[in-house]
Structure formats: C-alpha cells, structure tokens
Scaffold this motif. Structure first.
Motif, PDB file in Angstrom:
ATOM      1  N   ASP A   1     -31.026  -4.024  -0.857  1.00 37.32           N
ATOM      2  CA  ASP A   1     -29.972  -4.992  -1.157  1.00 37.32           C
ATOM      3  C   ASP A   1     -30.447  -6.021  -2.181  1.00 37.32           C
ATOM      4  O   ASP A   1     -29.720  -6.361  -3.121  1.00 37.32           O
ATOM      5  CB  ASP A   1     -29.522  -5.714   0.117  1.00 37.32           C
ATOM      6  N   ILE A   2     -31.672  -6.529  -1.986  1.00 34.90           N
ATOM      7  CA  ILE A   2     -32.223  -7.513  -2.934  1.00 34.90           C
ATOM      8  C   ILE A   2     -32.336  -6.903  -4.319  1.00 34.90           C
ATOM      9  O   ILE A   2     -32.006  -7.529  -5.330  1.00 34.90           O
ATOM     10  CB  ILE A   2     -33.593  -8.020  -2.436  1.00 34.90           C
ATOM     11  N   PHE A   3     -32.780  -5.651  -4.375  1.00 40.30           N
ATOM     12  CA  PHE A   3     -32.909  -4.943  -5.660  1.00 40.30           C
ATOM     13  C   PHE A   3     -31.548  -4.800  -6.336  1.00 40.30           C
ATOM     14  O   PHE A   3     -31.398  -5.053  -7.536  1.00 40.30           O
ATOM     15  CB  PHE A   3     -33.531  -3.567  -5.416  1.00 40.30           C
ATOM     16  N   CYS A   4     -30.541  -4.411  -5.561  1.00 39.52           N
ATOM     17  CA  CYS A   4     -29.197  -4.219  -6.125  1.00 39.52           C
ATOM     18  C   CYS A   4     -28.590  -5.530  -6.611  1.00 39.52           C
ATOM     19  O   CYS A   4     -27.752  -5.543  -7.513  1.00 39.52           O
ATOM     20  CB  CYS A   4     -28.271  -3.601  -5.086  1.00 39.52           C
ATOM     21  N   LEU A   5     -29.012  -6.641  -6.000  1.00 40.83           N
ATOM     22  CA  LEU A   5     -28.423  -7.950  -6.294  1.00 40.83           C
ATOM     23  C   LEU A   5     -29.303  -8.806  -7.201  1.00 40.83           C
ATOM     24  O   LEU A   5     -29.168 -10.028  -7.222  1.00 40.83           O
ATOM     25  CB  LEU A   5     -28.179  -8.695  -4.969  1.00 40.83           C
ATOM     26  N   GLU A   6     -30.176  -8.175  -7.971  1.00 45.82           N
ATOM     27  CA  GLU A   6     -31.176  -8.950  -8.728  1.00 45.82           C
ATOM     28  C   GLU A   6     -30.564  -9.886  -9.768  1.00 45.82           C
ATOM     29  O   GLU A   6     -31.216 -10.805 -10.244  1.00 45.82           O
ATOM     30  CB  GLU A   6     -32.204  -8.015  -9.378  1.00 45.82           C
ATOM     31  N   ARG A   7     -29.293  -9.673 -10.113  1.00 45.59           N
ATOM     32  CA  ARG A   7     -28.640 -10.579 -11.073  1.00 45.59           C
ATOM     33  C   ARG A   7     -27.985 -11.774 -10.385  1.00 45.59           C
ATOM     34  O   ARG A   7     -27.436 -12.650 -11.046  1.00 45.59           O
ATOM     35  CB  ARG A   7     -27.595  -9.810 -11.887  1.00 45.59           C
ATOM     36  N   SER A   8     -28.025 -11.813  -9.062  1.00 49.12           N
ATOM     37  CA  SER A   8     -27.374 -12.884  -8.301  1.00 49.12           C
ATOM     38  C   SER A   8     -28.271 -14.112  -8.189  1.00 49.12           C
ATOM     39  O   SER A   8     -29.463 -14.065  -8.490  1.00 49.12           O
ATOM     40  CB  SER A   8     -27.020 -12.384  -6.893  1.00 49.12           C
ATOM     41  N   LYS A   9     -27.680 -15.194  -7.715  1.00 49.95           N
ATOM     42  CA  LYS A   9     -28.430 -16.412  -7.441  1.00 49.95           C
ATOM     43  C   LYS A   9     -28.888 -16.371  -5.979  1.00 49.95           C
ATOM     44  O   LYS A   9     -28.073 -16.332  -5.065  1.00 49.95           O
ATOM     45  CB  LYS A   9     -27.558 -17.645  -7.687  1.00 49.95           C
ATOM     46  N   PHE A  10     -30.203 -16.376  -5.796  1.00 57.91           N
ATOM     47  CA  PHE A  10     -30.765 -16.234  -4.449  1.00 57.91           C
ATOM     48  C   PHE A  10     -31.175 -17.573  -3.858  1.00 57.91           C
ATOM     49  O   PHE A  10     -31.634 -18.471  -4.551  1.00 57.91           O
ATOM     50  CB  PHE A  10     -32.004 -15.328  -4.484  1.00 57.91           C
ATOM     51  N   LYS A  11     -31.037 -17.649  -2.531  1.00 53.67           N
ATOM     52  CA  LYS A  11     -31.571 -18.788  -1.792  1.00 53.67           C
ATOM     53  C   LYS A  11     -32.166 -18.254  -0.495  1.00 53.67           C
ATOM     54  O   LYS A  11     -31.478 -17.618   0.304  1.00 53.67           O
ATOM     55  CB  LYS A  11     -30.480 -19.809  -1.488  1.00 53.67           C
ATOM     56  N   PHE A  12     -33.471 -18.484  -0.323  1.00 51.34           N
ATOM     57  CA  PHE A  12     -34.155 -18.072   0.897  1.00 51.34           C
ATOM     58  C   PHE A  12     -34.214 -19.272   1.832  1.00 51.34           C
ATOM     59  O   PHE A  12     -34.694 -20.342   1.437  1.00 51.34           O
ATOM     60  CB  PHE A  12     -35.564 -17.570   0.576  1.00 51.34           C
ATOM     61  N   ILE A  13     -33.731 -19.106   3.048  1.00 48.49           N
ATOM     62  CA  ILE A  13     -33.583 -20.229   3.974  1.00 48.49           C
ATOM     63  C   ILE A  13     -34.415 -20.019   5.237  1.00 48.49           C
ATOM     64  O   ILE A  13     -34.456 -18.922   5.796  1.00 48.49           O
ATOM     65  CB  ILE A  13     -32.099 -20.410   4.355  1.00 48.49           C
ATOM     66  N   ILE A  14     -35.079 -21.097   5.665  1.00 44.54           N
ATOM     67  CA  ILE A  14     -35.725 -21.114   6.971  1.00 44.54           C
ATOM     68  C   ILE A  14     -34.710 -21.695   7.946  1.00 44.54           C
ATOM     69  O   ILE A  14     -34.327 -22.864   7.817  1.00 44.54           O
ATOM     70  CB  ILE A  14     -37.014 -21.960   6.946  1.00 44.54           C
ATOM     71  N   PRO A  15     -34.233 -20.907   8.918  1.00 47.48           N
ATOM     72  CA  PRO A  15     -33.186 -21.386   9.835  1.00 47.48           C
ATOM     73  C   PRO A  15     -33.630 -22.611  10.635  1.00 47.48           C
ATOM     74  O   PRO A  15     -34.828 -22.842  10.823  1.00 47.48           O
ATOM     75  CB  PRO A  15     -32.960 -20.183  10.772  1.00 47.48           C
ATOM     76  N   LYS A  16     -32.668 -23.382  11.110  1.00 46.85           N
ATOM     77  CA  LYS A  16     -32.973 -24.589  11.883  1.00 46.85           C
ATOM     78  C   LYS A  16     -33.804 -24.281  13.116  1.00 46.85           C
ATOM     79  O   LYS A  16     -34.634 -25.083  13.539  1.00 46.85           O
ATOM     80  CB  LYS A  16     -31.677 -25.285  12.283  1.00 46.85           C
ATOM     81  N   THR A  17     -33.590 -23.089  13.703  1.00 51.25           N
ATOM     82  CA  THR A  17     -34.355 -22.718  14.902  1.00 51.25           C
ATOM     83  C   THR A  17     -35.839 -22.521  14.609  1.00 51.25           C
ATOM     84  O   THR A  17     -36.663 -22.534  15.514  1.00 51.25           O
ATOM     85  CB  THR A  17     -33.797 -21.417  15.508  1.00 51.25           C
ATOM     86  N   GLU A  18     -36.160 -22.334  13.324  1.00 55.00           N
ATOM     87  CA  GLU A  18     -37.553 -22.092  12.919  1.00 55.00           C
ATOM     88  C   GLU A  18     -38.204 -23.338  12.326  1.00 55.00           C
ATOM     89  O   GLU A  18     -39.417 -23.358  12.103  1.00 55.00           O
ATOM     90  CB  GLU A  18     -37.599 -20.980  11.858  1.00 55.00           C
ATOM     91  N   THR A  19     -37.422 -24.356  12.053  1.00 54.77           N
ATOM     92  CA  THR A  19     -37.914 -25.523  11.317  1.00 54.77           C
ATOM     93  C   THR A  19     -39.061 -26.234  12.030  1.00 54.77           C
ATOM     94  O   THR A  19     -40.058 -26.614  11.401  1.00 54.77           O
ATOM     95  CB  THR A  19     -36.768 -26.521  11.051  1.00 54.77           C
ATOM     96  N   GLU A  20     -38.933 -26.420  13.334  1.00 58.44           N
ATOM     97  CA  GLU A  20     -39.951 -27.164  14.068  1.00 58.44           C
ATOM     98  C   GLU A  20     -41.305 -26.479  14.024  1.00 58.44           C
ATOM     99  O   GLU A  20     -42.329 -27.119  13.753  1.00 58.44           O
ATOM    100  CB  GLU A  20     -39.510 -27.357  15.522  1.00 58.44           C
ATOM    101  N   SER A  21     -41.337 -25.177  14.272  1.00 56.45           N
ATOM    102  CA  SER A  21     -42.615 -24.460  14.248  1.00 56.45           C
ATOM    103  C   SER A  21     -43.173 -24.382  12.832  1.00 56.45           C
ATOM    104  O   SER A  21     -44.385 -24.419  12.624  1.00 56.45           O
ATOM    105  CB  SER A  21     -42.450 -23.042  14.821  1.00 56.45           C
ATOM    106  N   PHE A  22     -42.275 -24.323  11.831  1.00 46.25           N
ATOM    107  CA  PHE A  22     -42.718 -24.304  10.435  1.00 46.25           C
ATOM    108  C   PHE A  22     -43.388 -25.625  10.069  1.00 46.25           C
ATOM    109  O   PHE A  22     -44.446 -25.649   9.444  1.00 46.25           O
ATOM    110  CB  PHE A  22     -41.529 -24.038   9.510  1.00 46.25           C
ATOM    111  N   GLN A  23     -42.772 -26.735  10.476  1.00 50.38           N
ATOM    112  CA  GLN A  23     -43.355 -28.052  10.196  1.00 50.38           C
ATOM    113  C   GLN A  23     -44.712 -28.207  10.875  1.00 50.38           C
ATOM    114  O   GLN A  23     -45.653 -28.756  10.296  1.00 50.38           O
ATOM    115  CB  GLN A  23     -42.414 -29.158  10.675  1.00 50.38           C
ATOM    116  N   LYS A  24     -44.818 -27.728  12.110  1.00 52.13           N
ATOM    117  CA  LYS A  24     -46.073 -27.832  12.857  1.00 52.13           C
ATOM    118  C   LYS A  24     -47.183 -27.054  12.142  1.00 52.13           C
ATOM    119  O   LYS A  24     -48.303 -27.534  11.996  1.00 52.13           O
ATOM    120  CB  LYS A  24     -45.888 -27.296  14.278  1.00 52.13           C
ATOM    121  N   ALA A  25     -46.868 -25.859  11.670  1.00 53.24           N
ATOM    122  CA  ALA A  25     -47.849 -25.046  10.947  1.00 53.24           C
ATOM    123  C   ALA A  25     -48.208 -25.681   9.611  1.00 53.24           C
ATOM    124  O   ALA A  25     -49.368 -25.654   9.178  1.00 53.24           O
ATOM    125  CB  ALA A  25     -47.293 -23.641  10.731  1.00 53.24           C
TER     126      ALA A  25
END
Length: 263
Positions: A52-76
């Motif tokens: 899907d990413i390959f097929c959409l290479e002309r699109s505008k991408f945004k990679f998101i860390i979901p809110k459920t993951e934010t706390e553990s990401f900040q801790k790391a």
C-alpha cells in the motif's frame, strides 16, 4: 473510496494487485499510518501494508504514534532518545512478512524491479512525522519536565532539526546539550566554558567534557575527564561508555593495540 474484503481479495491474481488496485488508490492525497506498537510497528512488518505504501508513494504521508502508545514512548524517550529513534531507522520493508510466501515474494519482486528505495522513503516520512510529534509534546498545554525537554533536544539532534534542539536546550539552560549540538553544527565550543559550569558529581557532564576534549584533540584533558567519569559509574552501560571512550582515546593517539583491548 476503496474497500476490500481481505479473505476474498486473497484469491485475486497478482496482476490485479499490480494494475487495477495500484491504479485505483494511487491518487489518494493523504495517508495516515499508525505506528503501533511503536517498538515494532505492525504496518511496517506486513507485506501488503508495504505494498500500500509503495502504491501511494505520490501521496502525503503522516506516521502517527497513537495516544495509547504516547506514555510508553515518552518514558523510553526519557531513558535513551537515540535508541528509540534507531527503532524507526532499522526499517527493512522488503523483508516484511505475509500469510502466503508467494505474496511476500510478489511484493518484494515488484518493489525491487521499480528501483524505488522504499526504506529511504519510509524513514524520510517517519522523520518528518516524529519532528511534528515532538513539537506537539514541547508545545503541549500539559506541563513537561526539564529532563524530558532535554531528551527531546537530543532527539531533535538525531533527527537533524538543530534549531528545535537549541530551543529545547536554551529553554532549560542545558550547556551540556548545547555543547553536543555545537559538534553537529560544526561550530566551535569553548571547553573552558563547560568546565566552569561542570557539576563534578555528574557522570554525564564529565563524559560530555571528555568527549568534547577528544573531539577537539585535547587528549590529556579527555583522559582526565574519562577517569573522573569512571569514578562515578553506577550502571554497567556507563562502564561500557567509559571504556569505549578510553578505547577511542588510544585509537586517536595511535595506540591501536591498546585501543583494541579496550573496545
């Protein structure tokens, strides 16, 4: 709008995926990819997600860390920002998995034939998205600790956003971060300034001056501060960092056999 029944679509021939499907979605303008779990994002480990990413290479991408993951990401991030970011830079899209081995081979073959560097593409967009995410933490209405702000500064350095890094370090008055930043910006930094502000009981600050001294060729001073840092070791990773520093010192001095014994 495109909607597929996964079980039924698996029976479609690969030519359909390469022609009909790819042409149907390639004009989608905005794409959001959820990096979950952030330690090993599922979308980057599945062959059809990579397709899907390959097929959409002309699109505008945004990679998101979901809110459920934010706390553990900040801790790391607070513990070691470099290790956190390295997770996202070890992308190996062509070796993503699929239920059927023939699907995996198809995706890998077609992307390789296109000469499209999908790993580089994904890393570039993840980098941009992570910078946006860090800025959302820095400018959040929620209170942010000085320690986390410092580590975000170091994360910015790894991401190449030096202006934002300096803003973080200036905000908390962190000379240590500014000193490291000066190396990446290839600007001189007076070691004497760092020595005046040194907290002698800080392992991190002694190591910073040692590394700066090594970088600028002041080997005697580097050795002194590596030894001072050695006295403050509390954890095994700190011991490894000090002896790696001693090894680099011997290497730069031309004592290669001594360096080999320390690495």
């Amino acid at each position: 709008f495109v909607c597929l029944n996964y079980k039924e679509s698996r029976s479609r021939p690969h030519d359909w995926w390469y022609n009909t499907y790819r042409l149907a979605i390639r004009n989608i303008k905005n794409v959001v990819v959820f990096l979950a779990p952030w330690q090993n994002p599922i979308p980057l480990s599945r062959s059809w997600s990579i397709w899907d990413i390959f097929c959409l290479e002309r699109s505008k991408f945004k990679f998101i860390i979901p809110k459920t993951e934010t706390e553990s990401f900040q801790k790391a991030l607070l513990e070691n920002p470099k290790n956190v970011l390295n997770i996202f830079y070890k992308v190996d899209c062509l070796n993503a998995e699929a239920v059927l081995d023939e699907d995996k081979k198809f995706v890998k073959k077609k992307i390789k034939e296109s000469n499209f560097n999908i790993d580089q593409f994904v890393c570039k967009h993840i980098r941009k998205s992570l910078i946006e995410f860090l800025k959302s933490l820095v400018f959040s209405e929620n209170e942010i600790s000085n320690d986390l702000l410092k580590q975000i500064g170091f994360a910015y350095i790894e991401l190449g956003d030096y202006i934002s890094a300096r803003s973080c370090f200036d905000r908390v008055g962190d000379w240590c971060g500014i000193a490291v930043l000066s190396i990446h910006e290839e600007k001189g930094f007076q070691i004497s300034v760092a020595e005046e502000k040194l907290n002698k009981d800080s392992f991190e600050e002694n190591m910073t001056i040692a590394k700066l001294s090594l970088y600028y060729g002041q080997f005697e001073k580097a050795e002194k501060y590596f030894k001072d840092a050695e006295k403050l070791i509390k954890y095994s990773f700190q011991k490894a960092e000090v002896y790696n520093g001693f090894g680099q010192l011997q290497f730069y001095k031309g004592n290669y056999s001594d360096a080999a014994n320390l690495f």
